[in-house]
Write an enzyme that holds these catalytic residues in place. Sequence first.
Site, mmCIF file in Angstrom:
data_model
loop_
_atom_site.group_PDB
_atom_site.id
_atom_site.type_symbol
_atom_site.label_atom_id
_atom_site.label_comp_id
_atom_site.label_asym_id
_atom_site.label_seq_id
_atom_site.Cartn_x
_atom_site.Cartn_y
_atom_site.Cartn_z
ATOM 1 C CB THR A 1 -9.234 1.525 7.556
ATOM 2 O OG1 THR A 1 -8.834 2.204 6.380
ATOM 3 C CG2 THR A 1 -10.609 0.918 7.344
ATOM 4 N NE ARG B 1 -7.371 11.268 5.904
ATOM 5 C CZ ARG B 1 -7.778 10.617 7.013
ATOM 6 N NH1 ARG B 1 -6.967 9.782 7.603
ATOM 7 N NH2 ARG B 1 -8.954 10.833 7.528
ATOM 8 C CG HIS C 1 -8.316 4.014 1.244
ATOM 9 N ND1 HIS C 1 -8.432 3.927 2.613
ATOM 10 C CD2 HIS C 1 -9.562 4.296 0.778
ATOM 11 C CE1 HIS C 1 -9.686 4.135 2.958
ATOM 12 N NE2 HIS C 1 -10.390 4.380 1.876
ATOM 13 N NE ARG D 1 -9.327 8.593 4.510
ATOM 14 C CZ ARG D 1 -9.666 7.845 5.569
ATOM 15 N NH1 ARG D 1 -9.035 6.712 5.811
ATOM 16 N NH2 ARG D 1 -10.612 8.238 6.386
ATOM 17 C CG ASN E 1 -1.835 1.153 1.300
ATOM 18 O OD1 ASN E 1 -1.429 2.278 1.048
ATOM 19 N ND2 ASN E 1 -3.087 0.914 1.644
ATOM 20 C CG HIS F 1 -5.278 -1.876 9.529
ATOM 21 N ND1 HIS F 1 -4.850 -1.276 10.683
ATOM 22 C CD2 HIS F 1 -5.826 -0.900 8.774
ATOM 23 C CE1 HIS F 1 -5.139 0.008 10.630
ATOM 24 N NE2 HIS F 1 -5.722 0.273 9.475
ATOM 25 C CD GLU G 1 -7.150 -0.326 1.310
ATOM 26 O OE1 GLU G 1 -7.348 0.705 1.986
ATOM 27 O OE2 GLU G 1 -6.285 -1.153 1.586
ATOM 28 C CD GLU H 1 -7.162 -6.114 3.340
ATOM 29 O OE1 GLU H 1 -7.524 -5.683 2.231
ATOM 30 O OE2 GLU H 1 -6.303 -5.557 4.049
ATOM 31 C CG HIS I 1 1.021 6.380 4.665
ATOM 32 N ND1 HIS I 1 -0.037 7.244 4.867
ATOM 33 C CD2 HIS I 1 0.710 5.249 5.340
ATOM 34 C CE1 HIS I 1 -0.936 6.663 5.651
ATOM 35 N NE2 HIS I 1 -0.507 5.456 5.941
HETATM 36 N N1 PXP Z 1 -5.794 -3.120 4.453
HETATM 37 C C1 PXP Z 1 -6.724 -2.136 4.519
HETATM 38 C C2 PXP Z 1 -8.121 -2.452 4.118
HETATM 39 C C3 PXP Z 1 -6.376 -0.841 4.926
HETATM 40 O O1 PXP Z 1 -7.313 0.121 4.972
HETATM 41 C C4 PXP Z 1 -5.026 -0.573 5.252
HETATM 42 C C5 PXP Z 1 -4.623 0.804 5.662
HETATM 43 O O2 PXP Z 1 -4.719 1.655 4.589
HETATM 44 C C6 PXP Z 1 -4.099 -1.617 5.147
HETATM 45 C C7 PXP Z 1 -4.513 -2.888 4.774
HETATM 46 C C8 PXP Z 1 -2.644 -1.420 5.423
HETATM 47 O O3 PXP Z 1 -2.459 -1.107 6.760
HETATM 48 P P1 PXP Z 1 -1.028 -0.624 7.264
HETATM 49 O O4 PXP Z 1 -0.775 0.700 6.634
HETATM 50 O O5 PXP Z 1 -1.202 -0.541 8.751
HETATM 51 O O6 PXP Z 1 -0.045 -1.659 6.820
#
Ligand code: PXP
Length: 242
Positions: free
Chosen positions: A103, A51, A45, A47, A9, A191, A72, A153, A12
């Site tokens: 999330t 952001r 994602h 959003r 992901n 997550h 996402e 997931e 960031h």
């Molecule tokens: N899965 C989902 C559905 C999420 O919303 C997120 C956070 O954006 C992640 C995985 C990844 O989480 P992390 O950034 O804590 O690895």
Amino acid sequence: MQPIRLYINIDHVATLREARQADEPDPIAAAIHCESAGADGITVHLREDRRHIQDADLPALAKVIGTVLNVELALASDVLERVINVRPYQATLVPERREEITTEGGLDIRQTDPRLPTTLASLQEAGIRTSLFLDPDPEQLHAAAQLGVAAVELHTGAYANSWTHNSAALETLDAAATLSRKLGLAVHAGHGLTYANVEAVARIAAIEELNIGHSVMARAMMVGMETAVREMVALVKGARSV
Ligand code: PXP
């Protein structure tokens, strides 16, 4: 044991860009680095509050990605249209609240929001694989199986918050993954997973895909994107091969 996929992901990267409303760092370049380092897919994602990932990032990513794109999204119509326009390989529906930092929990699908089946139908009609981000709760998983999604997931946040002192959340994840497979659902998880806690989750045989963001991005700041991704790939695939 079936192989496991690691999707990175890259939200960031865009968070840092948006902090200055600048054009760097570039999430598109980051995605290419992740793929070069062995990521099996790229997750973003979009959003409602935009952001981090912006609308224009989606088609740009779809164009350059050589693996697969997992987007996402929450049940919000303007985002759905944008996702359908780029036809990613996969869409994962997540809950979203504006005031949250990230999330915070899985979707609650026991009482069906009327937008859920229509959103799933629109995505599926566009040929997009669908996944629901859920807490590892049997009731939620049974409800997901009724909705005809390809995958769930499992939210690993409870495990990530307690793994140092308690193994109950890992057992809950393992049981939820096994139940999901029995219900005919592909099992993803994510997550709060980090270099320190990921291996136990990667060893759960029923899990076929992990989505990891924050920990890899944090490490990338110290050692570079490709090294950070390679290290996570090694942990995840290494855990699966023993
Ligand atoms: N899965 C989902 C559905 C999420 O919303 C997120 C956070 O954006 C992640 C995985 C990844 O989480 P992390 O950034 O804590 O690895």
